[in-house]
Design a protein around this motif. Structure first.
Motif, PDB file in Angstrom:
ATOM      1  N   GLU A  11       0.651  -1.182   0.228  1.00 47.24           N
ATOM      2  CA  GLU A  11       0.451   0.090  -0.006  1.00 47.24           C
ATOM      3  C   GLU A  11       0.957   1.606  -0.074  1.00 47.24           C
ATOM      4  N   CYS A  12       2.225   1.323   1.350  1.00 43.67           N
ATOM      5  CA  CYS A  12       3.228   1.814   1.057  1.00 43.67           C
ATOM      6  C   CYS A  12       3.301   2.407  -0.222  1.00 43.67           C
ATOM      7  N   LYS A  13       4.337   1.526  -1.053  1.00 42.88           N
ATOM      8  CA  LYS A  13       4.242   2.102  -2.543  1.00 42.88           C
ATOM      9  C   LYS A  13       3.489   2.282  -3.106  1.00 42.88           C
ATOM     10  N   ALA A  14       1.828   1.870  -3.919  1.00 46.45           N
ATOM     11  CA  ALA A  14       1.119   2.335  -4.432  1.00 46.45           C
ATOM     12  C   ALA A  14       0.674   3.941  -4.108  1.00 46.45           C
ATOM     13  N   ARG A  15       1.165   4.312  -2.865  1.00 50.36           N
ATOM     14  CA  ARG A  15       0.753   5.711  -2.896  1.00 50.36           C
ATOM     15  C   ARG A  15       1.803   6.430  -2.940  1.00 50.36           C
ATOM     16  N   LEU A  16       3.115   6.065  -2.438  1.00 49.76           N
ATOM     17  CA  LEU A  16       4.055   6.460  -2.973  1.00 49.76           C
ATOM     18  C   LEU A  16       3.902   7.009  -4.762  1.00 49.76           C
ATOM     19  N   ILE A  17       3.139   5.972  -5.808  1.00 50.96           N
ATOM     20  CA  ILE A  17       3.263   6.522  -6.959  1.00 50.96           C
ATOM     21  C   ILE A  17       2.254   7.644  -7.160  1.00 50.96           C
ATOM     22  N   GLU A  18       0.916   7.121  -6.233  1.00 43.24           N
ATOM     23  CA  GLU A  18       0.086   8.336  -6.092  1.00 43.24           C
ATOM     24  C   GLU A  18      -0.203   9.000  -5.815  1.00 43.24           C
ATOM     25  N   ILE A  19       0.707   9.593  -4.761  1.00 41.50           N
ATOM     26  CA  ILE A  19       0.814  11.236  -4.884  1.00 41.50           C
ATOM     27  C   ILE A  19       1.232  12.642  -5.328  1.00 41.50           C
ATOM     28  N   ASP A  20       1.839  12.095  -6.220  1.00 45.65           N
ATOM     29  CA  ASP A  20       1.428  13.550  -7.353  1.00 45.65           C
ATOM     30  C   ASP A  20       0.192  14.238  -8.023  1.00 45.65           C
ATOM     31  N   SER A  21      -0.580  12.781  -7.716  1.00 45.54           N
ATOM     32  CA  SER A  21      -1.908  12.715  -8.177  1.00 45.54           C
ATOM     33  C   SER A  21      -2.929  13.688  -7.471  1.00 45.54           C
ATOM     34  N   MET A  22      -3.046  13.101  -6.226  1.00 45.63           N
ATOM     35  CA  MET A  22      -3.514  13.818  -5.055  1.00 45.63           C
ATOM     36  C   MET A  22      -4.454  15.086  -4.813  1.00 45.63           C
ATOM     37  N   ASP A  23      -5.971  14.964  -4.585  1.00 48.82           N
ATOM     38  CA  ASP A  23      -6.008  16.449  -4.470  1.00 48.82           C
ATOM     39  C   ASP A  23      -5.418  16.660  -2.957  1.00 48.82           C
ATOM     40  N   LEU A  24      -5.593  18.081  -2.117  1.00 46.88           N
ATOM     41  CA  LEU A  24      -5.125  18.330  -0.638  1.00 46.88           C
ATOM     42  C   LEU A  24      -5.890  17.860   0.203  1.00 46.88           C
ATOM     43  N   ALA A  25      -7.165  17.076   0.433  1.00 47.61           N
ATOM     44  CA  ALA A  25      -8.106  16.770   0.958  1.00 47.61           C
ATOM     45  C   ALA A  25      -6.739  15.440   1.536  1.00 47.61           C
ATOM     46  N   GLN A  26      -6.753  14.723  -0.041  1.00 39.31           N
ATOM     47  CA  GLN A  26      -6.470  13.418  -0.302  1.00 39.31           C
ATOM     48  C   GLN A  26      -4.662  13.364   0.633  1.00 39.31           C
ATOM     49  N   LEU A  27      -4.264  14.660   0.137  1.00 37.60           N
ATOM     50  CA  LEU A  27      -2.491  15.229   1.063  1.00 37.60           C
ATOM     51  C   LEU A  27      -2.716  14.331   1.903  1.00 37.60           C
ATOM     52  N   GLU A  28      -4.037  15.744   2.692  1.00 39.27           N
ATOM     53  CA  GLU A  28      -3.775  15.911   4.342  1.00 39.27           C
ATOM     54  C   GLU A  28      -4.227  14.285   5.039  1.00 39.27           C
ATOM     55  N   THR A  29      -5.505  13.364   4.604  1.00 39.92           N
ATOM     56  CA  THR A  29      -5.323  12.377   4.890  1.00 39.92           C
ATOM     57  C   THR A  29      -4.887  11.380   5.306  1.00 39.92           C
ATOM     58  N   TYR A  30      -4.054  11.108   3.873  1.00 42.61           N
ATOM     59  CA  TYR A  30      -2.941  10.534   3.521  1.00 42.61           C
ATOM     60  C   TYR A  30      -1.034  10.955   4.496  1.00 42.61           C
ATOM     61  N   ALA A  31      -1.245  11.631   4.405  1.00 40.88           N
ATOM     62  CA  ALA A  31      -0.003  13.166   5.190  1.00 40.88           C
ATOM     63  C   ALA A  31      -0.520  12.296   7.503  1.00 40.88           C
ATOM     64  N   THR A  32      -1.282  12.500   7.515  1.00 43.10           N
ATOM     65  CA  THR A  32      -1.802  11.941   8.964  1.00 43.10           C
ATOM     66  C   THR A  32      -1.571  10.773   8.778  1.00 43.10           C
ATOM     67  N   LYS A  33      -2.025   9.591   8.490  1.00 43.66           N
ATOM     68  CA  LYS A  33      -2.429   7.890   8.107  1.00 43.66           C
ATOM     69  C   LYS A  33      -0.797   8.009   8.072  1.00 43.66           C
ATOM     70  N   CYS A  34       0.068   8.691   7.271  1.00 43.71           N
ATOM     71  CA  CYS A  34       1.737   8.323   7.421  1.00 43.71           C
ATOM     72  C   CYS A  34       2.021   8.460   8.936  1.00 43.71           C
ATOM     73  N   ALA A  35       1.689   9.941   9.453  1.00 43.55           N
ATOM     74  CA  ALA A  35       2.347  10.629  10.422  1.00 43.55           C
ATOM     75  C   ALA A  35       1.627   9.542  11.666  1.00 43.55           C
ATOM     76  N   THR A  36       1.283   8.749  11.468  1.00 38.58           N
ATOM     77  CA  THR A  36       0.777   7.963  12.452  1.00 38.58           C
ATOM     78  C   THR A  36       1.166   6.481  12.150  1.00 38.58           C
ATOM     79  N   CYS A  37       1.777   5.927  11.332  1.00 34.11           N
ATOM     80  CA  CYS A  37       2.100   4.587  10.831  1.00 34.11           C
ATOM     81  C   CYS A  37       2.759   4.165  12.614  1.00 34.11           C
ATOM     82  N   GLY A  38       4.025   4.978  12.580  1.00 37.08           N
ATOM     83  CA  GLY A  38       4.972   4.380  12.911  1.00 37.08           C
ATOM     84  C   GLY A  38       6.243   4.102  12.718  1.00 37.08           C
TER      85      GLY A  38
END
Length: 72
Positions: A11-38
């Motif tokens: 999932e992390c690898k797939a997200r890495l590829i998708e980041i450039d096409s994400m809008d602000l809301a998606q980026l915020e969601t994943y930035a938060t999710k990644c920050a709490t991943c550990g």
């Protein structure tokens, strides 16, 4: 691998590829999710680390652009 990892490395690898096409809301969601991943904190996995760095930077850039646009 850290047992507290909330996403699989696939999932992390797939997200890495998708980041450039994400809008602000998606980026915020994943930035938060990644920050709490550990896993990125411990630098146990370079993919998790790179994904977190990229999503965080891109979120910050898009957030700043949104603020600048509102001022115009």
């Amino acid at each position: 691998m850290n047992s507290s990892l909330k996403c699989s490395i696939a999932e992390c690898k797939a997200r890495l590829i998708e980041i450039d096409s994400m809008d602000l809301a998606q980026l915020e969601t994943y930035a938060t999710k990644c920050a709490t991943c550990g896993n990125w904190i411990l630098k146990d996995d370079p993919v998790a680390n790179k994904t977190y760095e990229k999503v965080s930077l891109r979120w910050a850039e898009e957030f700043n652009n949104a603020l600048i646009s509102r001022k115009d």
